[in-house]
Design a protein around this motif. Structure first.
Motif, PDB file in Angstrom:
ATOM      1  N   GLN A   3      27.626  45.696  33.041  1.00 51.56           N
ATOM      2  CA  GLN A   3      28.853  45.069  32.584  1.00 51.56           C
ATOM      3  C   GLN A   3      28.490  43.709  32.012  1.00 51.56           C
ATOM      4  O   GLN A   3      27.893  42.898  32.692  1.00 51.56           O
ATOM      5  CB  GLN A   3      29.850  44.920  33.715  1.00 51.56           C
ATOM      6  CG  GLN A   3      30.318  46.251  34.237  1.00 51.56           C
ATOM      7  CD  GLN A   3      31.294  46.087  35.376  1.00 51.56           C
ATOM      8  OE1 GLN A   3      31.509  44.992  35.877  1.00 51.56           O
ATOM      9  NE2 GLN A   3      31.885  47.179  35.780  1.00 51.56           N
ATOM     10  N   HIS A   5      29.499  40.391  29.128  1.00 48.88           N
ATOM     11  CA  HIS A   5      30.378  39.667  28.221  1.00 48.88           C
ATOM     12  C   HIS A   5      29.555  38.602  27.515  1.00 48.88           C
ATOM     13  O   HIS A   5      28.503  38.199  27.997  1.00 48.88           O
ATOM     14  CB  HIS A   5      31.547  39.053  28.982  1.00 48.88           C
ATOM     15  CG  HIS A   5      32.397  40.089  29.632  1.00 48.88           C
ATOM     16  ND1 HIS A   5      33.295  40.847  28.937  1.00 48.88           N
ATOM     17  CD2 HIS A   5      32.434  40.527  30.903  1.00 48.88           C
ATOM     18  CE1 HIS A   5      33.885  41.692  29.766  1.00 48.88           C
ATOM     19  NE2 HIS A   5      33.377  41.524  30.961  1.00 48.88           N
ATOM     20  N   ARG A 122      28.585  41.347  24.034  1.00 49.62           N
ATOM     21  CA  ARG A 122      29.540  42.429  24.288  1.00 49.62           C
ATOM     22  C   ARG A 122      29.475  43.502  23.208  1.00 49.62           C
ATOM     23  O   ARG A 122      29.447  44.685  23.495  1.00 49.62           O
ATOM     24  CB  ARG A 122      30.966  41.899  24.378  1.00 49.62           C
ATOM     25  CG  ARG A 122      31.968  43.006  24.662  1.00 49.62           C
ATOM     26  CD  ARG A 122      33.374  42.524  24.682  1.00 49.62           C
ATOM     27  NE  ARG A 122      33.477  41.372  25.579  1.00 49.62           N
ATOM     28  CZ  ARG A 122      34.569  40.669  25.755  1.00 49.62           C
ATOM     29  NH1 ARG A 122      35.656  40.985  25.116  1.00 49.62           N
ATOM     30  NH2 ARG A 122      34.586  39.636  26.559  1.00 49.62           N
ATOM     31  N   ARG A 123      29.409  43.077  21.965  1.00 50.89           N
ATOM     32  CA  ARG A 123      29.449  44.053  20.882  1.00 50.89           C
ATOM     33  C   ARG A 123      28.073  44.525  20.432  1.00 50.89           C
ATOM     34  O   ARG A 123      27.965  45.521  19.744  1.00 50.89           O
ATOM     35  CB  ARG A 123      30.240  43.515  19.699  1.00 50.89           C
ATOM     36  CG  ARG A 123      29.582  42.397  18.959  1.00 50.89           C
ATOM     37  CD  ARG A 123      30.482  41.861  17.838  1.00 50.89           C
ATOM     38  NE  ARG A 123      29.812  40.907  17.010  1.00 50.89           N
ATOM     39  CZ  ARG A 123      29.392  39.710  17.381  1.00 50.89           C
ATOM     40  NH1 ARG A 123      29.577  39.323  18.624  1.00 50.89           N
ATOM     41  NH2 ARG A 123      28.788  38.902  16.539  1.00 50.89           N
ATOM     42  N   LYS A 126      24.577  44.244  24.734  1.00 49.33           N
ATOM     43  CA  LYS A 126      24.879  45.097  25.879  1.00 49.33           C
ATOM     44  C   LYS A 126      24.710  46.569  25.547  1.00 49.33           C
ATOM     45  O   LYS A 126      23.981  47.276  26.247  1.00 49.33           O
ATOM     46  CB  LYS A 126      26.270  44.830  26.415  1.00 49.33           C
ATOM     47  CG  LYS A 126      26.626  45.737  27.579  1.00 49.33           C
ATOM     48  CD  LYS A 126      28.119  45.828  27.799  1.00 49.33           C
ATOM     49  CE  LYS A 126      28.496  46.690  28.976  1.00 49.33           C
ATOM     50  NZ  LYS A 126      27.984  48.050  28.893  1.00 49.33           N
TER      51      LYS A 126
END
Length: 162
Positions: A3, A5, A122-123, A126
């Motif tokens: 997870q 961000h 995030r985009r 990850k």
């Protein structure tokens, strides 16, 4: 899966004499990926770099697919005669599994727990890192010791202790 961000590298003056820590006691690790392109479902990692305080990590991998023209222009990477070149100079490469295992070892060598921070994570970072960890059967190893190692940049920025 991990997870994650986003966080921004530019908020930190580097090199640091000691690792940044959040008010929650997490060691901040800034990292970046260079890849063969921008399609997260397809691109491959060609460089994985990170730092925390004065500790640094940097490794190169030989891609199995061609480096997109745009990525080559931005990163300076190319492949010629079976060698990975950075700005026209050959760099030592390892397998993707060796690169990721070494990265996990680097993270585990730091004061725990760690918080991973990357610009645009995030985009991009990850999903690319998730896919690479899965491909190399390292997802379980990563999540077994760092299940909560990714937090929003806004939280990091507000909670960094100098």
């Amino acid at each position: 899966m991990v997870q994650l961000h986003p966080a921004v590298f530019t908020c930190v003056q580097w090199p640091l004499s000691r690792p940044l820590q959040t008010s929650g006691g997490k060691t901040v690790v800034f990292f970046d990926l260079e890849t063969t392109g921008l399609e997260t479902w397809r691109c491959e990692i060609i460089q994985l770099a990170a730092f925390s305080g004065d500790r640094t990590f940097n490794v190169y991998t030989m891609p199995e697919i061609a480096i997109d023209r745009g990525a080559a222009e931005v990163t300076g990477f190319s492949v010629q005669d079976g060698a990975l070149l950075l700005q026209g100079r050959a760099v030592l490469t390892v397998t993707l599994t060796e690169a990721l295992t070494s990265f996990l070892d680097f993270l585990q060598s730091l004061e725990q727990p760690v918080l991973l921070a990357a610009h645009g994570a995030r985009r991009f970072d990850k999903p690319v890192l998730d896919r690479a960890l899965l491909r190399c059967s390292l997802t379980r190893r990563f999540s077994s010791w760092a299940p909560d190692s990714w937090t929003p940049y806004r939280s990091v920025g507000r909670s960094i202790r100098g």
